[in-house]
Every structure is written in structure tokens, then in C-alpha cells.
Design an enzyme around this catalytic site. Structure first.
Site, short mmCIF file in Angstrom:
data_model
loop_
_atom_site.label_atom_id
_atom_site.label_comp_id
_atom_site.label_asym_id
_atom_site.label_seq_id
_atom_site.Cartn_x
_atom_site.Cartn_y
_atom_site.Cartn_z
N GLU A 1 9.28 -12.02 -3.83
CA GLU A 1 8.62 -12.53 -5.89
C GLU A 1 7.91 -10.90 -5.59
OE1 GLU A 1 9.51 -14.87 -7.72
OE2 GLU A 1 9.10 -15.98 -5.82
N SER B 1 6.31 -13.99 -14.49
CA SER B 1 7.32 -14.79 -13.88
C SER B 1 8.41 -15.18 -15.19
CB SER B 1 6.70 -16.40 -13.39
OG SER B 1 8.08 -16.86 -13.26
N SER B 2 9.49 -16.16 -14.78
CA SER B 2 10.23 -16.35 -16.09
C SER B 2 9.95 -18.35 -16.04
CB SER B 2 11.44 -15.34 -16.64
OG SER B 2 11.82 -14.64 -16.75
N ASP C 1 9.49 -8.35 -9.28
CA ASP C 1 9.26 -9.30 -10.83
C ASP C 1 8.52 -7.83 -11.13
OD1 ASP C 1 11.02 -11.14 -10.50
OD2 ASP C 1 9.53 -12.67 -10.38
N GLY D 1 16.86 -18.97 -12.77
CA GLY D 1 17.94 -18.35 -13.55
C GLY D 1 17.32 -16.98 -13.68
N GLY D 2 15.61 -16.21 -12.90
CA GLY D 2 15.92 -15.39 -13.31
C GLY D 2 15.38 -15.02 -14.75
N THR E 1 15.81 -19.59 -6.70
CA THR E 1 15.33 -20.39 -7.40
C THR E 1 15.72 -21.73 -8.16
OG1 THR E 1 13.88 -18.79 -9.15
CG2 THR E 1 13.39 -20.81 -9.46
N GLU F 1 12.39 -16.11 -5.01
CA GLU F 1 12.18 -14.90 -5.82
C GLU F 1 14.54 -14.48 -5.75
OE1 GLU F 1 13.61 -13.60 -8.80
OE2 GLU F 1 14.13 -11.53 -7.64
N1 GLU Z 1 11.58 -14.60 -9.46
C1 GLU Z 1 11.75 -15.42 -10.64
C2 GLU Z 1 10.83 -15.73 -11.49
O1 GLU Z 1 9.49 -15.88 -11.55
C3 GLU Z 1 12.71 -16.53 -10.68
C4 GLU Z 1 14.35 -16.35 -9.63
C5 GLU Z 1 15.02 -16.57 -10.00
O2 GLU Z 1 14.91 -17.68 -10.86
O3 GLU Z 1 15.86 -15.97 -9.76
O4 GLU Z 1 10.66 -15.81 -12.94
#
Ligand code: GLU
Length: 609
Positions: free
Chosen positions: A454, A478-479, A457, A499-500, A415, A435
């Protein structure tokens, strides 16, 4: 005009920066990447991102009279060239926009969707009693994980609603960059090497990103003429050339039949994406989330992202605690506890609102925040995982919780985030992703871009009560937390991070560092990070453990280092942010060191010159 403490902090930064620039220049005729400036102050508009080429392209658009939306799209398109493993037209994201004319914050949900025929057990390995496939590399590196991309539709929608450039003009600088190439740095090489096994398993990906069988060397020039052509095609024909026609057919076909290299042992399972799914895709204009914190209005991204509700709820939990009056260890303890509580509620209640009833308003209510806040013991870390609260509109102090589902957090660490502002006062905060770093690993042959993974997730195992269970057409939770903060109705801060699920804690920590812990924005970004996501242990950068471990352990916090030492996974997040200073100047800030350091700039730059 520039606050004294900020000026002092910047002067210290200037010394470091001039040292770096000097050593870069000494390297002679080897191609050099453009210099990185993590902090800049100036007028006339600003851009910050993780990459200097992308930031410069955004600034150039502003210099030529473009607005913040034009600059954001041009910057994002350039990140698709230089950060192809983090973002691009094969992925999705969330665009938050402050319009200076009507002082309104709007958002675009450009999240990927699940194909119409995706079954609820798509991630379950039939050779097992109901267990999902191994997450990495098998599930990630597969057609099964590919969702319908939303990024191009997001760019188009943002430009049409608020931009001044056509899609073609916004994409042209990135097309030129893809054609002339960029100088490979250590981050790009390391990310390629980290993915070497799975990239080599897929023919068009190995061809593009492993020329001659190896990751491009640091200092070499990486060109992507196929992506340049794709951008030019889309610029000329518009989004219909992506969501229908030959390119759509090629995307569906590569997902259905991933071209595996001879002898590879990776299964690279086929997925469900069809041309029908692509033709159906739509971005969604959503109302932003909004909470009030210390007299500021904090706007974020509503579900399908959990960013706005979780950052917002955590701030409502923190509001009655008054962090600014606490010692540093006490403030950090309180931040960790507030985050754990908000994550318990995220897991229980947040998913795609088109499919599940999300109590967004109640999650963000002061009453609910106060009820949850009351559970924080000032002297002891709570026993994790915490139960979820009841955001039902009726609140009693310290109400007991209800069971919150605990599922493994499998979100990736890829991301990218960017921010842009213009001389008219418009502001963009935009997070986009494919992702995992390297997405699904599947490159569309001859088109120069990777498809996302994605859909990983979603929760891997289907549970009827889980708001994030797999459903056809649904957006995975998502985050991503692109955030804009207003003071008295005018922009004060814009920030976000990759950062997920640590995106949420990084935004929260950076914001409270700036607000409550007397840090300047560059200090707030550089400060060591820790992430408590309702798990027994707190994930923390080693620098955080070194600085605060001894003070936090007596509360009962268990701090474990993030990732392997020295690897990029040992870092949490990569913030890009803007602060609008009194007197009209803008402070643009990026990471000084994480992800190899980011790049911030302004149009009429006061500092550094
Ligand atoms: N897929 C993650 C989200 O939508 C973002 C991916 C990431 O930042 O590692 O929250």
C-alpha cells in the site's frame, strides 16, 4: 412493487443467466464453482461481492440471524481466501456503515500506515540522481512497500461497535472455506500467471500460490490450510495475536528479510515494518463525507481516502449542470470535465489529515462546487491538466485556478468491494485491498496470506508541498470510495468498486448513470466506462470508445483504451451495489462480466429463484 423497466431488464438478464448455469452443469463430475448471479431481488437482507463463495457465506450469516456487519466481515474474510491477491488480513480498507436504529452513517479508516522509520527517500534508487526505483515489479515487490495492515483491526472494531458475532464466529466460515478449498476459475489462474515471475522470486509465495511451479489449473481445488489456521488463531485469541506476539514478529521479520528464491534477479528490497509499528496500529472512526445531490444525501469516506471528497466535489460540480436534462454525449462530456476538475483538487489538497491540513469541508461546499462548475465549457473539453481551485471559503464564479501538482498515477488495479444489508435495515459498504494484484508478493511463511504494497500509494518523489508525500506513521492517500446514499434519511443505494484511482470515476459514473441517465442499477453497472483523472487523454473501455467515441471526439476528448485488449486491465472497476426498492425489497447487483462476473444474492429471494 418492482419498477417495470427494472423487471424488463431483469428478465433479459435471466435468459443469459439460465444459459450460463445450464452450460456449467453440463460439465459432468469436474468440480464446478458455485453459480454466479449478477443480479438478485429479495427480502430479509442482501450481499453482493465479486465472488460467489464469499457472497454465499455472507448470506448464510444473515440467514442465521447475523446482521449486516457480521455478514460484511464474514464475506470479507472469505474474499481473503478466494481473492487473496486483492484483499486479506495483510492489507487495509475503509468500512462505511448505516445504522438503522439511529439513522447515522459511521466509518472506519482501516488504512495501512507507514512504519515509524520510513525515510522520505524510501522509494529513491540511490544509484540514480534522485529517481525512484522502477515501479513494477521492483518497488511493488519489496518490503519497502509494506504498510502496517489495518484489515483485522477494522473487522474487530466493526464487530465490537455494531456486530452481534464474535471475531471467531465471523471468521469461522472463511476458515472452513480455506480448509476445504475453492474451485479455481480463469480469473484466479490468470491473476496468478500475471504474477508468476515475482511470486517465484519469493520462497513462501511460490510454495503457496505456484504449487509444482505453475499457477493452479482452472477446475482444480485450491486449499489454504495455513490461512485457515491463522483465522482460527485470530478468532480464538483476538487481534492481539496479530498486532503482537509470534505472528507480528514473523511479519516484521519477513519484511526485513524477504526470503528470496535462489537465482532470482528481482531485488526484493527489505522494508521498515517493525513489531513496534504493529503494536502501535489503530483504526480511526471518522465522520463520513456528505454532499446533497438531486435531493439525495451521498455519504463517503473522508481522508485519508480521497474517495469521499473527490466523488462529493464532482457531484457538487455536476449539481448545477442538471445532467438529466442533457443528451447522452453532453452528459458524458460534462461528467468527464467535472471529474477532471475534482481530480485537480484531489492532487493539490488531499492527504492524511493527521499530517497535512486537508480542507475537507470547503472541498465539499456547494460554493466551491459552483465556482468549479462554472469552468465547464459546454462545447469544448478543457486543456488538461487543469489547475486546482482555491477551496478557501470565498467563491466567485469561474475563478482562475492555482497550479495543481501532476504526479504519475501509480495506483494498482487490485482491491475488492462488497455490500451487505440486513432485515433490520442496517447497511455496509466496504472496500478492502492489498493494493497491487498480489500485493507486495511477500507471503508470511506458514500463515497463508500476502502482505500489502500500500505504501506505493504515496508519491514516489518527496516534495514538501505535496499532501501525499511520505511521512513516518502516515496513511498513504487512497481512492477507495465505499458509498451509501440516503433518500429521506433511509438507504437508497450502497456502492463501491476496486480500480485504483479509477474507483472514484467508476463510483461517480455508476451513480450518475443510475440517477441521471434513466438506467436501472444493473444497467448502470454494465454500462461502458471512461475515466478522466485530469490527464490529457481519457482512459476508456473499448466498448465506451465504440459507443461514444464519435460523439465525444468533436468536443476535443481524446479517448484511449484502458490496458491491453482482452486483459483484465482493459476493464475499469468491478462494482458491487445494493438498491433499496420501494416496498421493502432489495436489489443486489454485481458485475455481469467484468472480472469474470460478480455474485449478488438476497435472503428470501424473489428473483431469480
Ligand atoms: N491502493 C488503492 C487505493 O487505496 C486501491 C488499489 C486498487 O484498487 O487498485 O486507492
Amino acid at each position: 412493487m418492482i419498477p417495470k423497466r427494472l423487471a424488463a431488464a431483469l428478465t433479459a438478464g435471466a435468459l443469459v443467466l439460465s444459459g450460463l448455469t445450464a452450460s456449467g452443469a453440463a460439465a459432468g463430475s469436474t468440480p464446478q464453482p458455485p453459480a454466479k448471479t449478477p443480479t438478485a431481488i429479495g427480502f430479509g437482507g442482501a450481499v453482493s461481492s465479486v465472488d460467489p463463495e464469499a457472497t454465499n457465506i455472507g448470506l448464510d450469516v444473515l440467514r442465521r440471524g447475523g446482521n449486516a456487519v457480521d455478514a460484511a466481515v464474514a464475506t470479507a474474510a472469505a474474499l481473503g481466501v478466494t481473492e487473496p491477491y486483492s484483499a486479506g488480513i495483510g492489507g487495509g480498507g475503509y468500512f462505511v456503515y448505516y445504522n438503522a436504529k439511529n439513522r447515522k452513517v459511521s466509518t472506519i479508516d482501516g488504512r495501512e500506515t507507514a512504519p515509524a522509520t520510513m525515510p522520505k527517500d524510501a522509494f529513491i534508487n540511490p544509484a540514480t540522481p534522485g529517481k525512484p526505483y522502477n515501479f513494477f515489479p521492483e518497488l511493488v515487490t519489496s518490503g519497502v512497500s509494506v504498510g502496517v495492515p489495518g484489515t483485522l483491526a477494522t473487522w474487530n472494531s466493526a464487530l465490537r461497535q455494531w456486530g452481534s458475532l464474535s471475531l471467531g464466529r465471523a471468521l469461522q466460515p472463511a476458515a472452513d472455506l480455506a480448509d476445504r478449498g475453492f474451485v479455481v476459475d480463469q480469473t484466479f489462474r490468470s491473476q496468478t500467471l500475471d504474477n508468476k515471475d515475482r511470486f517465484s522470486a519469493i520462497v513462501p509465495t511460490a510454495k503457496l500460490f505456484l504449487p509444482g511451479g505453475d499457477a493452479p489449473q482452472v477446475g482444480s481445488v485450491f486449499k489454504n490450510p495455513e490461512l485457515a489456521q491463522t483465522y482460527e488463531l485470530l478468532g480464538e485469541k483476538g487481534p492481539s495475536a496479530f498486532y503482537s506476539g509470534p505472528l507480528a514478529q514473523e511479519m516484521a521479520s519477513v519484511v526485513k528479510n524477504p526470503p528470496k528464491a535462489a537465482g532470482t534477479t528481482l531485488p526484493v528490497m527489505p522494508g521498515y515494518l517493525t513489531t513496534g509499528d504493529l503494536a502501535q496500529y489503530k483504526v480511526i472512526d471518522r465522520d463520513p463525507t456528505k454532499v446533497r445531490y438531486e435531493g439525495l444525501d451521498v455519504y463517503g469516506m473522508a481522508p485519508s481516502s480521497s474517495g469521499g471528497t473527490t466523488v462529493g466535489e464532482a457531484l457538487n460540480i455536476l449539481a448545477p449542470q442538471h445532467l438529466s436534462k442533457m443528451s447522452t454525449p453532453q452528459a458524458l462530456h460534462t461528467y468527464l470535465e467535472a471529474s477532471a476538475l475534482a481530480f485537480a483538487d484531489r492532487a493539490a489538497y488531499v492527504g492524511d489529515p493527521a499530517y497535512v491540513k486537508v480542507p475537507t469541508k470547503e472541498l465539499l461546499s456547494r460554493g466551491f462546487g459552483a465556482e468549479r462548475s462554472c469552468l465547464i465549457d459546454p462545447d469544448h473539453a478543457s486543456v488538461k491538466p487543469l489547475k486546482a481551485g482555491s477551496p478557501d471559503g470565498s467563491y466567485t464564479p469561474c475563478a482562475a485556478g492555482v497550479a495543481s501538482p501532476q504526479r504519475p498515477d501509480t495506483e494498482g488495479l487490485s482491491t475488492t468491494h462488497l455490500v451487505a444489508a440486513d432485515k433490520w435495515g442496517n447497511v455496509v459498504s466496504y472496500t478492502l485491498t492489498i493494493e497491487q494484484t498480489g500485493g507486495s508478493g511477500i507471503t508470511v511463511p506458514g500463515r497463508g496470506f500476502l502482505l500489502n504494497n500500500e505504501l506505493t500509494d504515496f508519491s514516489a518523489v518527496y516534495v514538501q508541498t505535496d499532501p501525499n508525500r511520505i511521512q513516518p506513521g502516515k496513511r498513504p492517500r487512497s481512492s477507495m470510495s465505499p458509498t451509501i446514499v440516503l433518500r429521506g434519511g433511509k438507504p437508497f443505494l450502497a456502492l463501491g468498486s476496486p480500480g485504483g484511482s479509477t474507483i472514484i470515476t467508476t463510483v461517480l459514473q455508476t451513480f450518475t448513470n443510475r440517477l441521471d441517465r434513466e438506467m436501472t442499477l444493473p444497467e448502470a453497472i454494465a454500462a461502458p466506462r471512461a475515466s478522466q483523472r485530469n490527464t490529457v487523454a481519457v482512459t476508456a473501455e473499448q466498448s465506451f470508445i465504440n459507443a461514444y467515441g464519435a460523439a465525444l471526439t468533436p468536443y476535443g476528448h481524446i479517448l484511449v483504451p484502458a490496458g491491453a485488449p482482452g486483459s483484465s486491465a482493459a476493464e475499469i472497476g468491478a462494482v458491487a451495489a445494493l438498491e433499496f426498492l420501494p416496498g421493502g425489497a432489495t436489489l443486489a447487483a454485481a458485475e455481469p462480466t467484468r472480472r469474470g462476473g460478480g455474485s449478488a444474492g438476497t435472503v428470501h429471494q424473489l428473483w431469480p429463484r
